[in-house]
Design an enzyme around this catalytic site. Structure first.
Site, PDB file in Angstrom:
ATOM      1  N   ARG A   1      33.819  26.630  36.325  1.00  0.00           N
ATOM      2  CA  ARG A   1      35.201  26.222  36.055  1.00  0.00           C
ATOM      3  C   ARG A   1      35.671  25.237  37.115  1.00  0.00           C
ATOM      4  O   ARG A   1      35.090  25.154  38.204  1.00  0.00           O
ATOM      5  CB  ARG A   1      36.108  27.460  36.123  1.00  0.00           C
ATOM      6  CG  ARG A   1      35.711  28.556  35.187  1.00  0.00           C
ATOM      7  CD  ARG A   1      35.957  29.930  35.805  1.00  0.00           C
ATOM      8  NE  ARG A   1      35.411  30.982  34.942  1.00  0.00           N
ATOM      9  CZ  ARG A   1      36.086  31.585  33.988  1.00  0.00           C
ATOM     10  NH1 ARG A   1      37.357  31.313  33.811  1.00  0.00           N
ATOM     11  NH2 ARG A   1      35.516  32.496  33.219  1.00  0.00           N
TER      12      ARG A   1
ATOM     13  N   ASP B   1      41.700  27.762  36.702  1.00  0.00           N
ATOM     14  CA  ASP B   1      40.530  28.646  36.680  1.00  0.00           C
ATOM     15  C   ASP B   1      40.078  28.948  35.253  1.00  0.00           C
ATOM     16  O   ASP B   1      39.045  29.580  35.056  1.00  0.00           O
ATOM     17  CB  ASP B   1      40.825  29.963  37.423  1.00  0.00           C
ATOM     18  CG  ASP B   1      42.041  30.687  36.858  1.00  0.00           C
ATOM     19  OD1 ASP B   1      43.111  30.072  36.798  1.00  0.00           O
ATOM     20  OD2 ASP B   1      41.901  31.850  36.469  1.00  0.00           O
TER      21      ASP B   1
HETATM   22  P1  AMP Z   1      42.831  35.486  33.063  1.00  0.00           P
HETATM   23  O1  AMP Z   1      44.285  35.228  33.060  1.00  0.00           O
HETATM   24  O2  AMP Z   1      42.340  36.479  32.051  1.00  0.00           O
HETATM   25  O3  AMP Z   1      42.041  34.219  33.003  1.00  0.00           O
HETATM   26  O4  AMP Z   1      42.480  36.189  34.465  1.00  0.00           O
HETATM   27  C1  AMP Z   1      42.899  35.699  35.706  1.00  0.00           C
HETATM   28  C2  AMP Z   1      42.153  36.410  36.796  1.00  0.00           C
HETATM   29  O5  AMP Z   1      42.413  37.806  36.756  1.00  0.00           O
HETATM   30  C3  AMP Z   1      40.654  36.277  36.737  1.00  0.00           C
HETATM   31  O6  AMP Z   1      40.174  36.210  38.044  1.00  0.00           O
HETATM   32  C4  AMP Z   1      40.214  37.541  36.054  1.00  0.00           C
HETATM   33  O7  AMP Z   1      38.897  37.906  36.370  1.00  0.00           O
HETATM   34  C5  AMP Z   1      41.211  38.543  36.615  1.00  0.00           C
HETATM   35  N1  AMP Z   1      41.438  39.672  35.706  1.00  0.00           N
HETATM   36  C6  AMP Z   1      42.114  39.682  34.539  1.00  0.00           C
HETATM   37  N2  AMP Z   1      42.118  40.910  33.996  1.00  0.00           N
HETATM   38  C7  AMP Z   1      41.427  41.705  34.837  1.00  0.00           C
HETATM   39  C8  AMP Z   1      41.090  43.093  34.847  1.00  0.00           C
HETATM   40  N3  AMP Z   1      41.465  43.927  33.866  1.00  0.00           N
HETATM   41  N4  AMP Z   1      40.374  43.559  35.889  1.00  0.00           N
HETATM   42  C9  AMP Z   1      40.000  42.767  36.895  1.00  0.00           C
HETATM   43  N5  AMP Z   1      40.281  41.457  36.942  1.00  0.00           N
HETATM   44  C10 AMP Z   1      40.991  40.928  35.933  1.00  0.00           C
HETATM   45 MG    MG Z   2      40.466  33.439  33.340  1.00  0.00          MG
END
Ligand code: AMP
Ligand code: MG
Length: 488
Positions: free
Chosen positions: A175, A244
């Site tokens: 990314r 990201d």
């Molecule tokens: P996202 O908005 O889904 O792209 O996630 C943003 C960040 O939060 C990324 O680093 C994901 O890996 C982390 N993340 C989202 N949901 C979870 C979860 N349930 N457990 C651990 N990390 C999470």
């Molecule tokens: Mg993400």
């Protein structure tokens, strides 16, 4: 070949955490073919050990195919603000399979989970699975989905839900945030290794110029400009275009609170956590440009060695300035095709914009309008064009039809040829939120047939499939414009 660096604390060896009593929820025959997994008559792997592997359960003993599962660190800007280190908080990279990387999303806690539980719920896994495969069938670059494995293990979100693991595939999951990570740590050696890896494996053409890093940047920008133009042309809103969540291969990645437009509303916001509308439909192109600016900043050190800081910045800045032009060319070409034009004319952009304004004003269904426009008989008097009934301001749309028909006439457009060409670019079937929602509700009752059915329909989005015509209809009034929660 996955990007791994020995002794690199940004690539952490991480085993998935097992889930109790895993069961198949869905499997994509097309992704299975991509990576050479044989399926039986139920469209499930002949080799039963795949359930163990793709649930994350089979990797605790020495697994010969995937000996080094890992999670990677990345950083990024979330909603326009520097968020520092993020990383694979719930996605674990198993390794390579047939020139794809295989990742399990929702496979448990990693070094980068922060406050999260490392899990994904069945609801969001079904949405990611179906949308990935739908986007691929629409011809839009995307990470792919191979499977969903479910478990009755409870997972808390706004309510109590159950866990699932979605297996995803991509040539690389790198990314913009990976570049930002090394740049923010001022770890220029790692930054260079990352760029060199990308050039070697994914952008070898960059080596044919005497500025490979600048060329790499230009190519990443071009891919993402084309990608966002394709989103606009199918009415796709990503929902969380944080840096990201932007692939350096120009793939759609990280399906969360995404949504396809039903009614065309230019400023539609699909993510109910996005109160300011930063990621609204009409802002996606400029936000992608902004994300490319984040990448440019992160890449300055790569050009600095040779050019010094000021010149490195200037070179990247002028490359970045190409983004709006690349985007505009792609957008115009896609919308010309959507309208069935086979030539380019100067008046086209104004014609497209007038149509979109009228569709916005009358909240016309985006997908169905373009699909039905293909059926237009150009000799028909305007008053008999049934599509005009979708518009409140008939005078305005009648004037538009007059100009549209004149435009078709000017290139001697043939009705049946145009219809065929338009059907190849204007899908009949997209993953409307209400369709996903119905499949999710069935799946939550352990009936996964609707997921398979939707997968089948969406795998041929340009085919008429008359037996599934009801799946092309706009949502019932109480189900339209569903906003989706960020929690997944
Ligand atoms: P996202 O908005 O889904 O792209 O996630 C943003 C960040 O939060 C990324 O680093 C994901 O890996 C982390 N993340 C989202 N949901 C979870 C979860 N349930 N457990 C651990 N990390 C999470
Ligand atoms: Mg993400």
């Amino acid at each position: 070949m996955a990007f791994t660096l020995s002794g690199n604390d940004a690539c952490q060896a991480t085993l998935p955490t097992p889930i109790p009593n895993p069961y198949w929820v869905a499997f994509s025959p097309s992704s299975a073919k991509l990576v050479g997994i044989d399926l039986d008559e139920n469209h499930l792997p002949v080799d039963k050990t795949w359930l163990e592997v793709l649930s994350g359960n089979g990797l605790n003993t020495a697994n010969h195919q995937f000996p080094n599962p890992m999670a990677t660190a990345y950083s990024g800007h979330q909603f326009g603000v520097w968020a520092g280190q993020l990383g694979d908080g719930r996605a674990i990279l198993l390794g390579d399979i047939a020139s794809q990387e295989l990742q399990l999303k929702g496979a448990g806690i990693t070094r980068f989970s922060r406050m999260g539980d490392g899990r994904a719920v069945l609801r969001s896994s079904i949405r990611e699975f179906l949308c990935s495969e739908s986007m691929h069938a629409l011809g839009i670059p995307t990470t792919r989905a191979l499977s969903i494995v479910g478990s009755d293990m409870p997972v808390r979100r706004e309510t109590l839900e159950t866990a699932a693991v979605c297996a995803r595939l991509a040539p690389s999951f790198i990314r913009v945030g990976h570049f930002e990570h090394y740049a923010s740590l001022q770890n220029h050696a790692r930054l260079k290794e990352l760029a060199d890896y990308l050039i070697e494996i994914h952008y070898p053409e960059s080596l044919q110029t005497d500025e490979p890093y600048l060329e790499l940047f230009k190519r990443i920008c071009a891919r993402n400009a084309n990608l966002v133009a394709q989103w606009q042309a199918v009415g796709f809103c990503h929902g969380v275009l944080n840096s990201d969540n932007i692939s350096v291969l120009g793939l759609t990645i990280d399906y969360g609170p995404f949504g396809f437009l039903d009614q065309f509303q230019i400023d539609h916001i699909c993510n109910h956590s996005d109160q300011g509308g930063r990621y609204a439909y009409h802002r996606q192109p400029q936000i992608m440009h902004w994300n490319m600016a984040c990448l440019a900043s992160a890449m300055i050190p790569l050009l600095e060695l040779r050019h010094g800081e000021k010149e490195a910045q200037d070179l990247l800045r002028s490359a970045l300035e190409e983004f709006p032009n690349t985007y505009a060319r792609a957008w115009q070409s896609l919308f010309r095709n959507k309208l069935g034009f086979s030539t380019e004319q100067d008046r086209d952009v104004a014609l497209i914009e007038r149509l979109l304004q009228a569709m916005h004003d009358s909240k016309v269904d985006f997908t169905n309008f373009f699909r039905n426009l293909g059926k237009l008989k150009s000799k028909l008097p305007i008053s008999q064009i049934s599509l005009r009934d979708d518009f409140i301001d008939r005078d305005a749309i009648d004037l538009w039809f007059v100009d549209y028909l004149a435009r078709l006439q000017s290139e001697s457009s043939n009705d049946s040829e145009r219809h065929l060409a338009m059907n190849r670019v204007n899908p009949k079937y997209i993953l409307r939120n209400h369709l996903a929602q119905f499949a999710i509700e069935q799946a939550q009752k352990k009936d996964f047939s609707e997921v398979s059915k939707l997968l089948k329909i969406l795998s041929n989005p340009f085919d008429d499939q008359p037996e599934f015509a009801s799946y092309s209809l706009a949502p019932p009034p109480d189900m339209d414009m569903v906003e989706v929660s960020c929690s997944s």
